[in-house]
Design a protein around this motif. Structure first.
Motif, short mmCIF file in Angstrom:
data_model
loop_
_atom_site.label_atom_id
_atom_site.label_comp_id
_atom_site.label_asym_id
_atom_site.label_seq_id
_atom_site.Cartn_x
_atom_site.Cartn_y
_atom_site.Cartn_z
N PRO A 1 23.21 23.26 -23.61
CA PRO A 1 22.57 23.49 -22.30
C PRO A 1 22.22 22.20 -21.57
O PRO A 1 22.01 22.21 -20.35
N PHE A 2 22.19 21.08 -22.27
CA PHE A 2 21.78 19.81 -21.67
C PHE A 2 22.93 18.81 -21.57
O PHE A 2 22.73 17.67 -21.17
N ARG A 3 24.11 19.24 -21.94
CA ARG A 3 25.25 18.33 -22.01
C ARG A 3 26.45 18.93 -21.29
O ARG A 3 26.80 20.08 -21.52
N THR A 4 27.05 18.16 -20.44
CA THR A 4 28.23 18.63 -19.71
C THR A 4 29.47 17.95 -20.27
O THR A 4 29.56 16.73 -20.31
N VAL B 1 28.32 21.56 -35.78
CA VAL B 1 28.43 22.76 -34.94
C VAL B 1 27.06 23.16 -34.40
O VAL B 1 26.89 23.41 -33.20
N LEU B 2 26.07 23.19 -35.27
CA LEU B 2 24.72 23.59 -34.85
C LEU B 2 24.14 22.62 -33.84
O LEU B 2 23.52 23.03 -32.85
N ARG B 3 24.35 21.33 -34.07
CA ARG B 3 23.82 20.33 -33.12
C ARG B 3 24.49 20.44 -31.76
O ARG B 3 23.84 20.29 -30.72
N ARG B 4 25.78 20.73 -31.76
CA ARG B 4 26.49 20.82 -30.48
C ARG B 4 26.06 22.06 -29.69
O ARG B 4 25.93 22.00 -28.46
#
Length: 258
Positions: A249-252, A241-244
């Motif tokens: 902001p950098f992943r679509t 969860v924390l990594r996601r």
């Protein structure tokens, strides 16, 4: 466990169906049950002939027993039983939720698990071995979400029940919890009456959720390999969860593109 016989309640749709497909692809014997006759017939046509597809309502213990008996008749026994059947309700305060809707959720999500365990435990003990998985959901960890009080309470109860069962089942029978996290199914995205609330929820889902075909092969593999008493298998861990959120902001991601 090399080749297992796995019975899955609520296995004609969503996570249960995805797990059934993944288990069959790995060479396991699979039995699934569902309540919708049309869907049951469709799944019977979609799965290979080696699979057992059975009509059963988990809120009726006699029907659950019938599902068990059918699996035993076809395969000679059941090694792993997965109490997966579950439903949700319209996201609304408790006092605005129809009594019948609340009853259906509790009967399916909690009574259905009770029935599955009550059928599987003595039969597995008589056979000398077996493992039961109960499926967690929102509320299992104690987190509360407005509008989903009945659903969350039913899943919280399932977690307590499983932890208690792990202390009281016969030595030959083990019990554990499967936690799939957020999976894009009707159960996750259904029940929203406000389009703005759904749009807001989808933003979070696109960060934390996954598609059925992503999660279920992982769950299926662990369902047949992590069968120790008190096991707790989690797909969406705190670290994930924390990594996601950190990567958001950098992943679509758009899980609803189709």
């Amino acid at each position: 466990m090399s080749t297992a016989t796995v019975a899955i309640t609520g296995g004609t749709r969503g996570i249960g169906f995805g797990m059934a497909q993944a288990l069959l692809a790995r060479g396991h014997r699979v039995a699934v049950c569902g309540t919708d006759p049309e869907r049951t017939d469709r799944v019977r046509a979609e799965l290979p002939d080696s699979a057992l597809v059975h009509a059963a309502d988990v809120t009726d213990r006699d029907q659950v027993q019938g599902f068990w008996n059918a699996a035993v008749e076809r395969f000679g026994g059941v090694d792993i039983w997965i109490n997966n059947a579950g439903i949700s309700h319209t996201r609304t305060p408790l006092w605005e939720l129809a009594a019948d809707d609340a009853r259906k959720v509790v009967n399916t999500n909690l009574l259905g698990v009770l029935n599955g365990c009550a059928v599987a435990v003595p039969a597995m003990a008589a056979h000398g071995r077996g493992h039961i998985w109960n499926m967690e959901g929102l509320g299992s960890d104690g987190r509360s979400v407005p509008g989903l009080g009945v659903y969350g309470a039913s899943k919280r109860a399932v977690t307590y029940l499983t932890e208690a069962l792990a202390k009281e089942t016969p030595d030959q029978v083990t019990v554990g919890l499967l936690s799939p996290g957020m999976v894009v199914t009707d159960l996750l995205i259904g029940g929203y009456s406000d389009p703005a609330e759904l749009a807001k929820a989808r933003r979070i889902f696109n960060i934390l959720a996954d598609r059925v075909e992503t999660v279920t092969p992982w769950l299926a593999e662990r369902a047949v390999t992590r069968t120790r008493n008190g096991a707790h298998v989690r797909w969406l861990t705190t670290g994930k969860v924390l990594r996601r959120f950190a990567a958001a902001p950098f992943r679509t991601r758009d899980l609803f593109a189709d």
